[in-house]
Design an enzyme around this catalytic site. Structure first.
Site, PDB file in Angstrom:
ATOM      1  N   ARG A   1       0.826  -1.230   0.000  1.00  0.00           N
ATOM      2  CA  ARG A   1       0.000   0.000   0.000  1.00  0.00           C
ATOM      3  C   ARG A   1       0.851   1.269   0.000  1.00  0.00           C
ATOM      4  O   ARG A   1       0.541   2.235   0.712  1.00  0.00           O
ATOM      5  CB  ARG A   1      -0.901   0.050   1.242  1.00  0.00           C
ATOM      6  CG  ARG A   1      -1.839  -1.089   1.395  1.00  0.00           C
ATOM      7  CD  ARG A   1      -2.916  -1.069   0.321  1.00  0.00           C
ATOM      8  NE  ARG A   1      -4.012  -1.914   0.704  1.00  0.00           N
ATOM      9  CZ  ARG A   1      -4.025  -3.232   0.519  1.00  0.00           C
ATOM     10  NH1 ARG A   1      -2.997  -3.823  -0.073  1.00  0.00           N
ATOM     11  NH2 ARG A   1      -5.071  -3.935   0.902  1.00  0.00           N
TER      12      ARG A   1
ATOM     13  N   CYS B   1     -10.510  -0.606   4.182  1.00  0.00           N
ATOM     14  CA  CYS B   1      -9.856  -0.768   5.494  1.00  0.00           C
ATOM     15  C   CYS B   1      -9.286   0.570   5.934  1.00  0.00           C
ATOM     16  O   CYS B   1      -8.621   1.254   5.153  1.00  0.00           O
ATOM     17  CB  CYS B   1      -8.744  -1.813   5.407  1.00  0.00           C
ATOM     18  SG  CYS B   1      -9.397  -3.486   5.318  1.00  0.00           S
TER      19      CYS B   1
ATOM     20  N   GLU C   1      -4.421   3.802   6.832  1.00  0.00           N
ATOM     21  CA  GLU C   1      -4.286   3.597   5.384  1.00  0.00           C
ATOM     22  C   GLU C   1      -5.014   4.721   4.647  1.00  0.00           C
ATOM     23  O   GLU C   1      -4.562   5.220   3.617  1.00  0.00           O
ATOM     24  CB  GLU C   1      -4.872   2.233   4.989  1.00  0.00           C
ATOM     25  CG  GLU C   1      -4.801   1.992   3.491  1.00  0.00           C
ATOM     26  CD  GLU C   1      -5.383   0.655   3.055  1.00  0.00           C
ATOM     27  OE1 GLU C   1      -5.203  -0.349   3.764  1.00  0.00           O
ATOM     28  OE2 GLU C   1      -6.030   0.630   1.993  1.00  0.00           O
TER      29      GLU C   1
HETATM   30  P1  FAD Z   1      -8.421   8.426  -4.170  1.00  0.00           P
HETATM   31  O1  FAD Z   1      -9.046   7.925  -2.930  1.00  0.00           O
HETATM   32  O2  FAD Z   1      -9.179   9.361  -5.007  1.00  0.00           O
HETATM   33  O3  FAD Z   1      -7.002   9.072  -3.815  1.00  0.00           O
HETATM   34  C1  FAD Z   1      -6.101   8.370  -3.000  1.00  0.00           C
HETATM   35  C2  FAD Z   1      -4.721   9.003  -3.174  1.00  0.00           C
HETATM   36  O4  FAD Z   1      -4.291   8.803  -4.524  1.00  0.00           O
HETATM   37  C3  FAD Z   1      -4.734  10.528  -2.989  1.00  0.00           C
HETATM   38  O5  FAD Z   1      -3.468  10.908  -2.488  1.00  0.00           O
HETATM   39  C4  FAD Z   1      -4.877  11.072  -4.384  1.00  0.00           C
HETATM   40  O6  FAD Z   1      -4.363  12.384  -4.534  1.00  0.00           O
HETATM   41  C5  FAD Z   1      -4.016  10.062  -5.124  1.00  0.00           C
HETATM   42  N1  FAD Z   1      -4.344   9.975  -6.537  1.00  0.00           N
HETATM   43  C6  FAD Z   1      -5.486   9.584  -7.131  1.00  0.00           C
HETATM   44  N2  FAD Z   1      -5.361   9.646  -8.462  1.00  0.00           N
HETATM   45  C7  FAD Z   1      -4.112  10.105  -8.721  1.00  0.00           C
HETATM   46  C8  FAD Z   1      -3.383  10.400  -9.897  1.00  0.00           C
HETATM   47  N3  FAD Z   1      -3.899  10.239 -11.113  1.00  0.00           N
HETATM   48  N4  FAD Z   1      -2.116  10.874  -9.767  1.00  0.00           N
HETATM   49  C9  FAD Z   1      -1.547  11.056  -8.546  1.00  0.00           C
HETATM   50  N5  FAD Z   1      -2.192  10.788  -7.386  1.00  0.00           N
HETATM   51  C10 FAD Z   1      -3.456  10.316  -7.489  1.00  0.00           C
HETATM   52  N6  FAD Z   1      -7.670  -0.804  -1.309  1.00  0.00           N
HETATM   53  C11 FAD Z   1      -6.846  -1.860  -1.497  1.00  0.00           C
HETATM   54  O7  FAD Z   1      -5.644  -1.680  -1.660  1.00  0.00           O
HETATM   55  N7  FAD Z   1      -7.342  -3.138  -1.522  1.00  0.00           N
HETATM   56  C12 FAD Z   1      -8.651  -3.410  -1.381  1.00  0.00           C
HETATM   57  O8  FAD Z   1      -9.037  -4.569  -1.415  1.00  0.00           O
HETATM   58  C13 FAD Z   1      -9.545  -2.302  -1.211  1.00  0.00           C
HETATM   59  N8  FAD Z   1     -10.875  -2.523  -1.063  1.00  0.00           N
HETATM   60  C14 FAD Z   1     -11.702  -1.438  -0.908  1.00  0.00           C
HETATM   61  C15 FAD Z   1     -13.083  -1.678  -0.796  1.00  0.00           C
HETATM   62  C16 FAD Z   1     -13.958  -0.605  -0.634  1.00  0.00           C
HETATM   63  C17 FAD Z   1     -15.436  -0.872  -0.518  1.00  0.00           C
HETATM   64  C18 FAD Z   1     -13.463   0.723  -0.589  1.00  0.00           C
HETATM   65  C19 FAD Z   1     -14.399   1.899  -0.450  1.00  0.00           C
HETATM   66  C20 FAD Z   1     -12.095   0.964  -0.706  1.00  0.00           C
HETATM   67  C21 FAD Z   1     -11.210  -0.120  -0.840  1.00  0.00           C
HETATM   68  N9  FAD Z   1      -9.833   0.070  -0.950  1.00  0.00           N
HETATM   69  C22 FAD Z   1      -8.999  -0.995  -1.161  1.00  0.00           C
HETATM   70  C23 FAD Z   1      -9.245   1.435  -0.813  1.00  0.00           C
HETATM   71  C24 FAD Z   1      -9.109   2.219  -2.138  1.00  0.00           C
HETATM   72  O9  FAD Z   1     -10.032   1.757  -3.106  1.00  0.00           O
HETATM   73  C25 FAD Z   1      -7.683   2.158  -2.702  1.00  0.00           C
HETATM   74  O10 FAD Z   1      -6.752   2.741  -1.808  1.00  0.00           O
HETATM   75  C26 FAD Z   1      -7.538   2.842  -4.056  1.00  0.00           C
HETATM   76  O11 FAD Z   1      -6.236   2.645  -4.535  1.00  0.00           O
HETATM   77  C27 FAD Z   1      -7.820   4.351  -4.032  1.00  0.00           C
HETATM   78  O12 FAD Z   1      -7.940   4.780  -5.367  1.00  0.00           O
HETATM   79  P2  FAD Z   1      -8.790   6.076  -5.748  1.00  0.00           P
HETATM   80  O13 FAD Z   1      -8.709   6.260  -7.225  1.00  0.00           O
HETATM   81  O14 FAD Z   1     -10.146   6.006  -5.152  1.00  0.00           O
HETATM   82  O15 FAD Z   1      -7.914   7.182  -5.033  1.00  0.00           O
HETATM   83  N1  EPU Z   2     -10.704 -10.604  11.219  1.00  0.00           N
HETATM   84  C1  EPU Z   2     -11.256 -10.604  12.477  1.00  0.00           C
HETATM   85  N2  EPU Z   2     -12.209  -9.671  12.768  1.00  0.00           N
HETATM   86  C2  EPU Z   2     -12.621  -8.746  11.867  1.00  0.00           C
HETATM   87  C3  EPU Z   2     -12.044  -8.738  10.584  1.00  0.00           C
HETATM   88  C4  EPU Z   2     -11.077  -9.675  10.276  1.00  0.00           C
HETATM   89  O1  EPU Z   2     -10.905 -11.429  13.324  1.00  0.00           O
HETATM   90  O2  EPU Z   2     -13.491  -7.944  12.205  1.00  0.00           O
HETATM   91  C5  EPU Z   2      -9.722 -11.656  10.888  1.00  0.00           C
HETATM   92  C6  EPU Z   2     -10.276 -12.591   9.814  1.00  0.00           C
HETATM   93  O3  EPU Z   2     -11.036 -13.625  10.392  1.00  0.00           O
HETATM   94  C7  EPU Z   2      -9.025 -13.101   9.153  1.00  0.00           C
HETATM   95  C8  EPU Z   2      -8.050 -11.923   9.289  1.00  0.00           C
HETATM   96  O4  EPU Z   2      -8.582 -11.067  10.279  1.00  0.00           O
HETATM   97  O5  EPU Z   2      -8.490 -14.192   9.859  1.00  0.00           O
HETATM   98  C9  EPU Z   2      -7.887 -11.166   7.965  1.00  0.00           C
HETATM   99  O6  EPU Z   2      -9.130 -10.648   7.524  1.00  0.00           O
HETATM  100  P1  EPU Z   2      -9.490 -10.477   5.985  1.00  0.00           P
HETATM  101  O7  EPU Z   2      -9.346 -11.797   5.297  1.00  0.00           O
HETATM  102  O8  EPU Z   2     -10.798  -9.780   5.886  1.00  0.00           O
HETATM  103  O9  EPU Z   2      -8.330  -9.601   5.400  1.00  0.00           O
HETATM  104  P2  EPU Z   2      -7.827  -8.205   5.841  1.00  0.00           P
HETATM  105  O10 EPU Z   2      -6.374  -8.349   6.124  1.00  0.00           O
HETATM  106  O11 EPU Z   2      -8.660  -7.586   6.878  1.00  0.00           O
HETATM  107  C10 EPU Z   2      -7.047  -7.432   3.463  1.00  0.00           C
HETATM  108  C11 EPU Z   2      -6.928  -6.035   2.939  1.00  0.00           C
HETATM  109  C12 EPU Z   2      -8.195  -5.650   2.216  1.00  0.00           C
HETATM  110  C13 EPU Z   2      -8.471  -6.632   1.089  1.00  0.00           C
HETATM  111  C14 EPU Z   2      -8.588  -8.038   1.685  1.00  0.00           C
HETATM  112  C15 EPU Z   2      -8.785  -9.038   0.563  1.00  0.00           C
HETATM  113  C16 EPU Z   2      -5.527  -4.596   4.340  1.00  0.00           C
HETATM  114  C17 EPU Z   2      -5.509  -3.588   5.438  1.00  0.00           C
HETATM  115  N3  EPU Z   2      -6.731  -5.098   4.026  1.00  0.00           N
HETATM  116  O12 EPU Z   2      -8.044  -7.381   4.465  1.00  0.00           O
HETATM  117  O13 EPU Z   2      -7.965  -4.377   1.620  1.00  0.00           O
HETATM  118  O14 EPU Z   2      -9.683  -6.320   0.439  1.00  0.00           O
HETATM  119  O15 EPU Z   2      -7.385  -8.340   2.418  1.00  0.00           O
HETATM  120  O16 EPU Z   2      -8.775 -10.309   1.016  1.00  0.00           O
HETATM  121  O17 EPU Z   2      -4.491  -4.904   3.775  1.00  0.00           O
HETATM  122  C18 EPU Z   2      -8.185  -2.038   1.895  1.00  0.00           C
HETATM  123  O18 EPU Z   2      -6.945  -2.007   1.819  1.00  0.00           O
HETATM  124  O19 EPU Z   2      -8.883  -0.999   1.965  1.00  0.00           O
HETATM  125  C19 EPU Z   2      -8.847  -3.335   1.882  1.00  0.00           C
HETATM  126  C20 EPU Z   2     -10.144  -3.470   2.021  1.00  0.00           C
END
Ligand code: FAD
Ligand code: EPU
Length: 317
Positions: free
Chosen positions: A182, A230, A300
């Site tokens: 990240r 997250c 994050e």
């Molecule tokens: P923004 O939120 O709009 O911006 C984030 C940062 O990126 C800011 O600093 C912004 O200035 C910068 N930025 C955006 N575009 C540009 C550009 N073109 N040039 C330079 N800087 C830029 N993240 C994960 O890693 N894994 C997941 O599984 C995950 N699951 C998610 C699930 C949900 C339901 C939600 C709401 C979020 C989740 N996220 C996850 C978090 C998020 O989607 C990521 O961090 C994603 O990379 C953010 O992208 P964005 O385009 O929305 O950026």
């Molecule tokens: N867990 C708990 N309680 C909770 C949530 C999770 O005990 O309330 C335990 C789960 O049971 C599991 C462990 O924690 O044993 C990991 O949980 P999970 O599999 O949901 O993965 P995570 O580490 O919480 C990560 C990323 C997510 C990504 C998923 C995909 C981070 C911080 N989070 O979640 O990314 O979608 O893996 O599997 O790295 C994000 O970055 O915004 C994000 C959503």
């Protein structure tokens, strides 16, 4: 901000032929649906326009930041004092560059939604991004944050990134951008304009299996509720969600914000939360985890604007 004889916003509107909106409320553009206004939001659809607009703002002494899908930001209730740039049109398209039997190479504009890129790649028979399904990002945001899951991250597929840096556009090799969990070294001054990706070819059946697996990895995550994913990074070899749950924070609330009862690392906007509610709740959670386990969670989600003594701008309705 420096102000010349003419208001810089009027100057901008006269000079650039693009969509713009003064005092645009940012809650309309974030997945949290919170955040006060920016003095100016600008939609840019060409590289030249982006370069010129950025130069003009620099000359006026006005800061600017790019907003992608708004899915990793918490924006303060009183808003920000920077111009917010959105990339669209030609800066949001994918183009096939090369195809061999086993690989394709693609150039993609930073403004494209990751979900559209995944759908496009699937039509091309290209896998390698399916693990990112469900991330509501743009390509630029996903590159800068190195969005990913435990199995794949954006940087794994990147060859090079086109950056706007100190007024110039250039391609930079992915190895030089400090990608990690990240994280990247892109920072807040550089703009990701496009990315070149290398994707392995696959069959539709295999891609469907990968998709089902990727979505199954999200089964604990809250659905149909506003969040920024997250809130905290996972500490090395641990899970922030597990720590928050075991520290007893699941279900905690502050105003309209709640620690999700499904996944404790999601702080959700349950009912017209203010940014301040989410912010305060996140502080309580990190204090409690520190008290219980001695672990300091790292945020994050990025916070924009000031979180000291903010008057709540709740979303109307
Ligand atoms: P923004 O939120 O709009 O911006 C984030 C940062 O990126 C800011 O600093 C912004 O200035 C910068 N930025 C955006 N575009 C540009 C550009 N073109 N040039 C330079 N800087 C830029 N993240 C994960 O890693 N894994 C997941 O599984 C995950 N699951 C998610 C699930 C949900 C339901 C939600 C709401 C979020 C989740 N996220 C996850 C978090 C998020 O989607 C990521 O961090 C994603 O990379 C953010 O992208 P964005 O385009 O929305 O950026
Ligand atoms: N867990 C708990 N309680 C909770 C949530 C999770 O005990 O309330 C335990 C789960 O049971 C599991 C462990 O924690 O044993 C990991 O949980 P999970 O599999 O949901 O993965 P995570 O580490 O919480 C990560 C990323 C997510 C990504 C998923 C995909 C981070 C911080 N989070 O979640 O990314 O979608 O893996 O599997 O790295 C994000 O970055 O915004 C994000 C959503």
């Amino acid at each position: 901000m420096k102000r010349g004889p003419k208001d810089w916003r009027t100057g901008f509107a006269e000079r650039f032929d693009c969509r713009l909106q003064r005092d645009e409320p940012l809650w309309r553009h974030t997945t949290y649906a919170v955040g006060g206004p920016t003095p100016l939001m600008v939609w840019l659809d060409k590289e030249e326009l982006l370069v010129e607009a950025r130069r003009y703002l620099d000359d006026c002494g006005v800061g600017a930041r790019v907003l992608g899908g708004g899915s990793n930001v918490l924006i303060a209730d009183q808003g920000v004092d920077v111009v917010v740039l959105r990339l669209c049109g030609r800066l949001a398209r994918a183009k096939l560059l090369e195809r061999s039997r086993r690989l394709i190479e693609v150039a993609v504009g930073a403004g494209m939604n990751l979900s559209s890129l995944l759908a496009w790649a699937r039509k091309q028979g290209a896998a390698g991004l399916t693990g990112l399904a469900g991330i509501p990002a743009t390509v630029g945001g996903a590159v800068k944050c190195n969005a990913g899951t435990p199995t794949v991250a954006m940087a794994d597929r990147l060859i090079e990134v086109r950056l706007l840096e100190r007024g110039r556009l250039r391609w930079v090799a992915a190895e030089r951008l400090g990608f990690g969990y990240r994280r990247s070294s892109i920072g807040s001054r550089r703009v990701v304009v496009a990315a070149r990706l290398r994707l392995p070819c696959s069959t539709q059946a295999a891609m469907q299996r990968d998709l089902v697996r990727a979505l199954a990895g999200r089964k604990l995550q809250p659905r149909s509720v506003r969040s920024a994913g997250c809130f905290f990074r996972n500490p090395p070899a641990d899970s922030a969600g597990r720590l928050i749950e075991q520290a007893g924070c699941k279900g905690w609330s502050e105003g309209g914000a709640q620690v999700s009862t499904r996944h404790a690392n999601f702080i959700v906007n349950q009912s017209s939360a203010a940014a301040r509610d989410i912010w305060r709740l996140s502080l309580r959670v990190s204090r409690q985890v520190r008290k219980t386990f001695g672990i300091k969670l790292q945020r994050e989600v990025e916070c924009w604007g000031s979180f000291q003594a903010s008057p709540a701008h709740r979303r109307a309705g």
